[in-house]
Design an enzyme around this catalytic site. Sequence first.
Site, PDB file in Angstrom:
ATOM      1  N   HIS A  11       0.831  -1.216   0.000  1.00  0.00           N
ATOM      2  CA  HIS A  11       0.000   0.000   0.000  1.00  0.00           C
ATOM      3  C   HIS A  11       0.861   1.259   0.000  1.00  0.00           C
ATOM      4  CE1 HIS A  11       1.034   0.772   4.206  1.00  0.00           C
ATOM      5  NE2 HIS A  11       0.871  -0.538   4.402  1.00  0.00           N
ATOM      6  N   GLU A  88      -1.952  -7.309   7.407  1.00  0.00           N
ATOM      7  CA  GLU A  88      -0.631  -7.275   8.025  1.00  0.00           C
ATOM      8  C   GLU A  88      -0.621  -8.207   9.239  1.00  0.00           C
ATOM      9  OE1 GLU A  88       2.334  -7.271   7.840  1.00  0.00           O
ATOM     10  OE2 GLU A  88       2.955  -5.172   7.597  1.00  0.00           O
TER      11      GLU A  88
END
Length: 219
Positions: A11, A88
């Site tokens: 990202h 994550e």
Amino acid sequence: MAKYQIYLVRHGRTWFNKYNKMQGWSDTPLAPEGVEVAKKAAHALKDINFAAAFSSDARRAIDTCKLIVDENINHANITPQKLMEFREEFYGYYEGMNSPEAWYMVGQPHGAATFAEIIAKYGMDATKDFMKEADPFHDAENAEEYWTRVNKGFEKLDEIAKDGDKILLVSHGTTIRSITDRYNDGNFDVTVSPRNSSLTMMTRDNGQNTVTSYNQMLD
């Protein structure tokens, strides 16, 4: 099962990235410079004929994925989808903490002062096990918990992928490092973090992963 390519993109830069804070299941928006670097990635990937696009369910990954899909030549036929399995790592008690401080607390009992030093001495899986061990609540994911989750994500990709497909997957720094460490046969230095909006390339062939490039900047 199919053989297909995964375009694994980190990202864009967030506010927690800017402030060097632990950002696992915590989420902050893309910072202005994060939007700009994600747009550069979108431009670099615009002519890749993606068959599908996925991101983790974190806003920073969803927003980066949308920027890339919106500029893609096949955007009219792609609806980005969320896969929580590619979140994550969960840092438990250490979520939101200053990153160097957190990794010092995790690594110090094992004679390592930094995240990179833990990786170099013990490997990526040990960083997860050490963090769960150091977490006073033991909520952080250890390696077994982490890989059980991520592997379910790959199985979900297998359900939709066809031979020759190119699939966009927007995920996170430690997740991309972990996948690269496990499937790169030692060709890439995972003590170096993948940069925001960088590209890591994978081939998945009949359920077997091979990372073929790591941390390429897109501009």
